[in-house]
Motif scaffolding. Structure first.
Motif, mmCIF file in Angstrom:
data_model
loop_
_atom_site.group_PDB
_atom_site.id
_atom_site.type_symbol
_atom_site.label_atom_id
_atom_site.label_comp_id
_atom_site.label_asym_id
_atom_site.label_seq_id
_atom_site.Cartn_x
_atom_site.Cartn_y
_atom_site.Cartn_z
ATOM 1 N N CYS A 6 50.576 22.814 42.513
ATOM 2 C CA CYS A 6 51.230 21.694 41.858
ATOM 3 C C CYS A 6 52.221 22.115 40.788
ATOM 4 C CB CYS A 6 50.181 20.756 41.245
ATOM 5 S SG CYS A 6 49.081 21.617 40.103
ATOM 6 N N GLU A 134 51.313 20.113 34.179
ATOM 7 C CA GLU A 134 51.833 19.110 33.241
ATOM 8 C C GLU A 134 53.211 19.498 32.722
ATOM 9 O OE1 GLU A 134 49.842 15.925 30.400
ATOM 10 O OE2 GLU A 134 48.825 17.843 30.536
ATOM 11 N N THR A 137 55.930 19.224 35.464
ATOM 12 C CA THR A 137 56.243 17.830 35.814
ATOM 13 C C THR A 137 57.065 17.175 34.718
ATOM 14 O OG1 THR A 137 54.200 17.612 37.100
ATOM 15 C CG2 THR A 137 55.287 15.585 36.421
ATOM 16 N N LEU A 213 57.969 8.539 39.922
ATOM 17 C CA LEU A 213 57.269 9.763 40.328
ATOM 18 C C LEU A 213 57.376 9.977 41.834
ATOM 19 C CD1 LEU A 213 53.922 9.791 38.302
ATOM 20 C CD2 LEU A 213 55.932 11.199 37.923
ATOM 21 N N LEU A 217 60.770 12.221 41.645
ATOM 22 C CA LEU A 217 60.153 13.526 41.429
ATOM 23 C C LEU A 217 59.317 13.998 42.609
ATOM 24 C CD1 LEU A 217 59.014 13.414 37.684
ATOM 25 C CD2 LEU A 217 61.233 14.003 38.671
ATOM 26 N N THR A 219 56.284 13.334 43.429
ATOM 27 C CA THR A 219 55.053 13.820 42.812
ATOM 28 C C THR A 219 53.970 12.749 42.837
ATOM 29 O OG1 THR A 219 56.255 15.327 41.347
ATOM 30 C CG2 THR A 219 54.058 14.662 40.630
ATOM 31 N N HIS A 221 50.593 11.452 40.901
ATOM 32 C CA HIS A 221 49.974 11.587 39.585
ATOM 33 C C HIS A 221 48.514 12.001 39.697
ATOM 34 C CE1 HIS A 221 48.053 10.331 35.783
ATOM 35 N NE2 HIS A 221 49.228 10.566 35.234
ATOM 36 N N PHE A 242 49.444 14.570 33.034
ATOM 37 C CA PHE A 242 49.909 15.006 34.344
ATOM 38 C C PHE A 242 49.270 16.323 34.781
ATOM 39 C CE2 PHE A 242 52.986 11.966 32.969
ATOM 40 C CZ PHE A 242 53.459 11.363 34.126
ATOM 41 N N ALA A 245 48.862 16.522 38.489
ATOM 42 C CA ALA A 245 50.050 16.174 39.277
ATOM 43 C C ALA A 245 50.285 17.167 40.410
ATOM 44 C CB ALA A 245 51.271 16.120 38.372
ATOM 45 N N ARG A 247 52.821 17.956 43.956
ATOM 46 C CA ARG A 247 54.033 17.619 44.709
ATOM 47 C C ARG A 247 53.681 17.052 46.069
ATOM 48 N NH1 ARG A 247 59.033 19.620 43.081
ATOM 49 N NH2 ARG A 247 59.788 18.254 44.735
#
Length: 395
Positions: A6, A134, A137, A213, A217, A219, A221, A242, A245, A247
């Motif tokens: 991530c 975190e 992100t 997100l 992004l 992503t 959460h 995050f 988080a 991808r």
């Protein structure tokens, strides 16, 4: 099944352009230069370099106006600044405590800002993974409903992430009577009753953050809950935390697919069934959690409560008896709302929540579709109704 790491790191075009324009260490004539003045007589660029500011590139076209706030400059902070800003990690400045460390209110004179410093010990490898997730992100994020990153600090013993400070604290504090205020908040107004309008604005703000997100992004959460939504002075919600988080993963046709995680993490009652049972996550896992979030926001009930009877401890189980009867929905609304709300809006809200919490991941809508339903709910008139049987009558 392939597992996904991530942590991702990007670089803005202006940072790359500035770096390529002139490398610190030599001037335009190729001579050695003062290490504190890598850009020669240009004190503007020298100061930006010394303070880790993003260096502008005037050759690039200006970005068109957008709704996102200006990106705050991020700094590498010194440990001494963290100690001084938190008054040596004083209990009076503590904002919260998690699995991997504490969060403190932290004054940062160099930035002329008050931040929230999350401090972790470096020997914890699991905490390091979440720290990196975190940071990577939030370095890419720029949205009015996503917490802003102010800086970071890494020493031989500690890792620190510093966010912008949210004076109203977490949504959890204002929603649940048994939630204790953090000493570091120093709230003068205390707990505030959230009316229909405030709750609708919070619901829409969090939905907007998730759309950003997922669509911008790419992503997931993975830990949406009321405790991870912070409120500014005007009750604008900011999504935070995050550390989990991840991808998003896509197949050869560009279609998102589920990815496997290890270990399974999240909050009881908020985790999607495919994650809880098979360790699979996707943007639709966030959609499920948002459905839980929506119900907790408007009922004032917790996502998981051991005080409730077995079989109704999860909030979707507790609502089972009223899910299919729209006329019963007002009785489960938070008593703090009184009788001032929109009946049609309530129906549309719970319809959206039911769709989000569908056990079949393929049947859940996207967050953009959910946001449309919420805007429709918010458009209905709010009225003060006759007293109704409230949720306290339900076991």
């Amino acid at each position: 099944m392939k597992k996904v790491l991530c942590c991702f790191k990007g670089e803005s075009s202006s940072q790359g352009a500035a770096r390529n324009r002139q490398q610190p260490g030599t001037n335009n004539n190729g001579d050695e230069e003062d290490p504190q003045r890598p850009f020669g007589d240009n004190e503007y660029l020298n100061n930006a370099w010394r303070n880790n500011l993003q260096i502008p590139d005037d050759r690039l076209p200006r970005e068109p106006p957008r709704s996102s706030p200006p990106r705050l400059p991020r700094f590498t902070l010194r440990w001494q600044e963290i100690l001084e800003g938190t008054q040596n990690l004083a209990d009076a400045n503590m904002l919260g405590e998690g699995n991997f460390g504490q969060v403190y209110r932290c004054n940062i004179p160099r930035l002329d800002k008050v931040g929230a410093a999350k401090i972790q010990k470096v020997e914890n490898a699991e905490a390091k993974t979440e720290f990196e997730a975190e940071i990577t992100t939030l370095e890419r994020a720029n949205h009015p409903n996503v917490i802003s990153l102010l800086g970071q600090c890494v020493t031989d013993e500690d890792r620190v992430i510093v966010y912008e400070f949210m004076p109203r604290g977490s949504l959890e504090y204002h929603l649940y009577a048994d939630a204790r205020p953090a000493p570091g908040l120093q709230q003068q107004q205390g707990r505030v009753v959230l009316n229909w309008e405030k709750r609708m604005n919070i619901a829409l703000g969090v939905a907007s953050a998730l759309i950003y997100l997922h669509e911008e992004l790419k992503t997931v959460h993975r830990d949406l809950k009321v405790a991870n939504v912070l409120l500014d002075e005007d009750f604008v919600p900011k999504l935070t935390d995050f550390g989990l988080a991840t991808r998003m993963v896509r197949d050869g046709n560009g279609i998102e697919k589920q990815c496997e995680i290890d270990p399974i993490k999240g909050t009881m009652g908020c985790i999607a069934p495919e994650t809880e049972e098979s360790a699979l996550v996707s943007s639709k896992s966030d959609v499920y959690s948002y459905g839980v979030f929506l119900v907790t926001l408007f009922t004032g009930r917790k996502a998981f409560d051991r005080a409730r009877p077995v079989g109704s401890r999860k909030i979707n189980e507790w609502l089972m008896s009223v899910w299919s009867r729209d006329e019963y929905l007002p009785i489960v609304l938070d008593v703090a709302l009184g009788n001032t709300f929109s009946e049609e809006g309530v129906k549309r809200l719970f319809q959206a929540a039911r769709m989000c919490m569908d056990p079949n991941v393929l049947q859940r809508p996207t967050m953009r579709f959910v946001e449309t339903m919420l805007r429709q709910a918010a458009a209905y008139d709010v009225v003060t109704l006759a007293p109704v049987l409230r949720r306290r009558e339900m076991a």
